[in-house]
Scaffold this motif. Structure first.
Motif, PDB file in Angstrom:
ATOM      1  N   GLU A 194      -3.831  13.808  -8.553  1.00  0.00           N
ATOM      2  CA  GLU A 194      -3.150  12.670  -9.160  1.00  0.00           C
ATOM      3  C   GLU A 194      -3.665  11.328  -8.651  1.00  0.00           C
ATOM      4  O   GLU A 194      -3.112  10.279  -8.968  1.00  0.00           O
ATOM      5  N   GLY A 195      -4.743  11.355  -7.860  1.00  0.00           N
ATOM      6  CA  GLY A 195      -5.431  10.127  -7.481  1.00  0.00           C
ATOM      7  C   GLY A 195      -4.800   9.322  -6.370  1.00  0.00           C
ATOM      8  O   GLY A 195      -5.056   8.109  -6.248  1.00  0.00           O
ATOM      9  N   PHE A 196      -3.992   9.938  -5.525  1.00  0.00           N
ATOM     10  CA  PHE A 196      -3.425   9.215  -4.387  1.00  0.00           C
ATOM     11  C   PHE A 196      -4.506   8.942  -3.346  1.00  0.00           C
ATOM     12  O   PHE A 196      -5.458   9.703  -3.192  1.00  0.00           O
ATOM     13  N   LYS A 197      -4.344   7.834  -2.642  1.00  0.00           N
ATOM     14  CA  LYS A 197      -5.345   7.414  -1.656  1.00  0.00           C
ATOM     15  C   LYS A 197      -5.288   8.254  -0.389  1.00  0.00           C
ATOM     16  O   LYS A 197      -6.320   8.542   0.239  1.00  0.00           O
ATOM     17  N   ILE A 223       0.413  20.589  -1.530  1.00  0.00           N
ATOM     18  CA  ILE A 223       0.774  19.177  -1.694  1.00  0.00           C
ATOM     19  C   ILE A 223      -0.485  18.311  -1.664  1.00  0.00           C
ATOM     20  O   ILE A 223      -0.650  17.395  -2.479  1.00  0.00           O
ATOM     21  N   ALA A 224      -1.387  18.610  -0.730  1.00  0.00           N
ATOM     22  CA  ALA A 224      -2.634  17.841  -0.625  1.00  0.00           C
ATOM     23  C   ALA A 224      -3.496  18.011  -1.877  1.00  0.00           C
ATOM     24  O   ALA A 224      -4.118  17.052  -2.363  1.00  0.00           O
ATOM     25  N   ILE A 225      -3.535  19.225  -2.407  1.00  0.00           N
ATOM     26  CA  ILE A 225      -4.314  19.486  -3.623  1.00  0.00           C
ATOM     27  C   ILE A 225      -3.759  18.679  -4.791  1.00  0.00           C
ATOM     28  O   ILE A 225      -4.512  18.053  -5.558  1.00  0.00           O
ATOM     29  N   ASP A 284      -7.640  11.069   1.992  1.00  0.00           N
ATOM     30  CA  ASP A 284      -7.474  10.821   3.433  1.00  0.00           C
ATOM     31  C   ASP A 284      -6.190  11.491   3.917  1.00  0.00           C
ATOM     32  O   ASP A 284      -5.107  11.219   3.391  1.00  0.00           O
ATOM     33  N   VAL A 285      -6.309  12.348   4.903  1.00  0.00           N
ATOM     34  CA  VAL A 285      -5.158  13.054   5.469  1.00  0.00           C
ATOM     35  C   VAL A 285      -4.877  12.493   6.862  1.00  0.00           C
ATOM     36  O   VAL A 285      -5.734  12.563   7.749  1.00  0.00           O
ATOM     37  N   GLU A 313       0.797  -1.217   0.000  1.00  0.00           N
ATOM     38  CA  GLU A 313       0.000   0.000   0.000  1.00  0.00           C
ATOM     39  C   GLU A 313       0.836   1.276   0.000  1.00  0.00           C
ATOM     40  O   GLU A 313       0.313   2.366  -0.198  1.00  0.00           O
ATOM     41  N   VAL A 314       2.140   1.148   0.215  1.00  0.00           N
ATOM     42  CA  VAL A 314       3.002   2.320   0.391  1.00  0.00           C
ATOM     43  C   VAL A 314       2.948   3.262  -0.809  1.00  0.00           C
ATOM     44  O   VAL A 314       2.934   4.488  -0.661  1.00  0.00           O
ATOM     45  N   GLU A 315       2.860   2.690  -2.012  1.00  0.00           N
ATOM     46  CA  GLU A 315       2.893   3.503  -3.231  1.00  0.00           C
ATOM     47  C   GLU A 315       1.610   4.303  -3.449  1.00  0.00           C
ATOM     48  O   GLU A 315       1.568   5.144  -4.341  1.00  0.00           O
ATOM     49  N   LYS A 316       0.585   4.059  -2.651  1.00  0.00           N
ATOM     50  CA  LYS A 316      -0.697   4.750  -2.838  1.00  0.00           C
ATOM     51  C   LYS A 316      -0.792   6.045  -2.022  1.00  0.00           C
ATOM     52  O   LYS A 316      -1.829   6.713  -2.042  1.00  0.00           O
TER      53      LYS A 316
END
Length: 511
Positions: free
Chosen positions: A130-133, A123-125, A152-153, A98-101
């Motif tokens: 780019e579709g990160f989890k 960074i969050a935006i 998810d933050v 899951e690390v790459e997500k």
């Protein structure tokens, strides 16, 4: 074993995703490539101590880390956590797919605790785009990044919490913020109020017009006349920021690491730099580019007290940002653009001694002294200031009067209604939102004058020897006055009032 993990770099007010490739091989050594700066190169010592103090080890193997894109310079210590999790995953100490997500950022202390980072919001935006989890970052920045929905933050205080999460043993929960409710909860509580100001009714009227149309304004008067007091109260009558404006402003303060409170900014910024400021500090830049004061004042007010005392080259660098409402900083390998749409409020004494050419003044100034002092400010800069107004001292009778004057909330309501008219007028235009932003073409379209108004303006320009540059400024200000009066057409009374607010353009104003 080769694994990929993701961090982020901030350039200007936008973020770029950084792919961190960690390769574990036979041998011994630690090699970090991809244009890292010294803070990143030193990270191996922080990472080694932090892992050991939390029950993990730096692998005794050959570690090669590449930060891609390799031709983009990486800066700062915020990649410590990214590299640490990458090393643990590549060495098999973390077993997770899951690390790459996730985007992972944070500066490590030697005990494994995390220090806050800059630029969490952009960074969050970018991570959401780019579709990160999810996004792991220091808990101090969690509320700031949680403004962004759809991702998810996770705010964490120690590297062990991130390790436990990927091992499936963690209890860390995403930070959730209702952005709209937080934004509107504390929208109206000005620190300074116009009810504190005794007298100066004509100056308050000027400030109201400036706020309603977004006009730049300069206040000229002797010491103690109330210039600074009035300027500090201007934000209290400006219309509330929209959610879009708040997000833009918060991004800039996030990048600069100057967010006073976590979360979305809902008060317009008021920046008041000292006159010893350098041009780089004012417009931004440096070897590691940072936003300057004009960008920190984006969607708010930039107050320059004692304008002639600023160095001339510092003032001159504002000319282009005042016109374009953004500043572009160019270097050999990159170009960064910061937004800088602000209201300029300046104040100045009429002479070095502080007083006008008046025999009754405590320190009388000659016309030549006043002219030389004013000459420190260039014509092109004054050309970009719509309203010039003289501020005279308040008489004793007014100072000792117990009557309460109009408060900021009442003035603000009129300003808001005038801004609503302008918003509707410029709804089809992307970069024009209020009267001060009108181009010459828009002035001709929305500031049409009848015969009486034209004649009044012609007479004023001839008799008062107003310069040609004053013409458009008078029309812009008169359009705002008409909006405050809820009038569709600009009338001669609006033109007459606007003419009064061009003091520095009058021939013979200095004596």
């Amino acid at each position: 074993m080769l694994i990929k993990i993701f961090g982020s770099a901030v350039f200007g007010v936008e973020a770029t995703t950084i792919t961190v490739e960690v390769n574990m091989d036979k041998g011994i050594g630690y090699h970090l490539v991809g244009l890292p700066d010294n803070a990143i190169k030193e990270s191996s010592f922080r990472i080694s101590a932090a892992l050991k103090n939390n029950g993990y080890n730096m692998p005794g193997k050959k570690i090669i880390i590449n930060m891609a894109p390799a031709d983009l310079r990486k800066e700062g210590s915020a990649y410590d956590l990214t590299l640490a999790i990458g090393i643990l995953t590549a060495s098999g100490q973390i077993k997770s797919d899951e690390v790459e997500k996730y985007i992972i950022m944070g500066e490590l202390s030697l005990d494994g605790s995390l220090q806050p980072i800059k630029g969490a919001l952009p960074i969050a935006i970018k991570a959401r785009e780019e579709g990160f989890k999810g996004f792991f970052l220091p808990i101090q920045n969690a509320d700031e990044a949680a403004i962004v929905d759809g991702i998810d933050v996770y705010g964490v205080s120690n590297v062990s919490e991130v390790i436990d999460f990927f091992e499936g043993n963690g209890t860390v929960e995403p930070t959730v913020i209702d952005t709209r409710s937080e934004f509107f909860k504390t929208l109206d509580f000005p620190e300074f109020d116009f009810s504190d100001v005794k007298g100066q009714e004509s100056i308050k009227r000027c400030m109201e017009i400036a706020a309603a149309g977004g006009h730049n304004i300069i206040l000229i008067g002797p010491p103690g006349a109330g210039k600074t007091m009035l300027a500090k109260r201007l934000p209290s009558i400006l219309p509330p920021m929209t959610l879009r404006e708040a997000l833009e402003t918060t991004k800039i303060h996030s990048v600069a690491g100057k967010l006073k409170e976590a979360g979305l900014m809902n008060q317009r910024p008021f920046r008041s730099p000292h006159h010893t400021i350098s041009n780089v500090a004012l417009v931004g830049g440096g070897s590691y580019p940072q936003p300057g004061e004009i960008s920190m004042a984006h969607n708010g007010v930039l107050f320059l007290d004692e304008l002639p005392e600023f160095k001339r080259d510092v003032l001159e660098v504002m000319r282009q940002p005042l016109e374009d409402r953004e500043v572009t900083i160019s270097r050999a390998k990159f170009t960064i653009t910061y937004p800088s749409s602000f209201m300029l409020v300046a104040s100045m004494n009429p002479s070095p001694g502080g007083f006008f050419n008046d025999p009754d003044s405590p320190s009388n100034a000659s016309q030549h002294e006043m002219q030389r002092y004013l000459g420190k400010i260039s014509g092109p800069l004054l050309d970009r200031i719509d309203i010039h107004i003289e501020v005279t001292p308040v008489p004793f009778e007014k100072l000792s009067d117990d009557c309460k004057s109009e408060n900021s909330a009442e003035i603000r309501q009129r300003v808001i209604k005038a801004r609503e008219i302008q918003t509707q007028r410029f709804a089809a235009l992307e970069k024009v939102h209020y009267n001060a932003q009108m181009s010459t073409k828009l002035i001709r379209e929305y500031c049409k004058l009848d015969e009486a108004s034209l004649q009044l303006l012609k007479t004023a320009m001839e008799r008062l020897n107003l310069s040609a540059r004053a013409y458009d400024r008078i029309l812009k200000v008169s359009r705002t006055i008409a909006d405050l009066d809820k009038q569709e057409q600009v009338a001669s009374s609006h033109i007459a009032e606007a003419i009064q607010y061009r003091s520095l353009d009058r021939d013979g104003w200095l004596g």
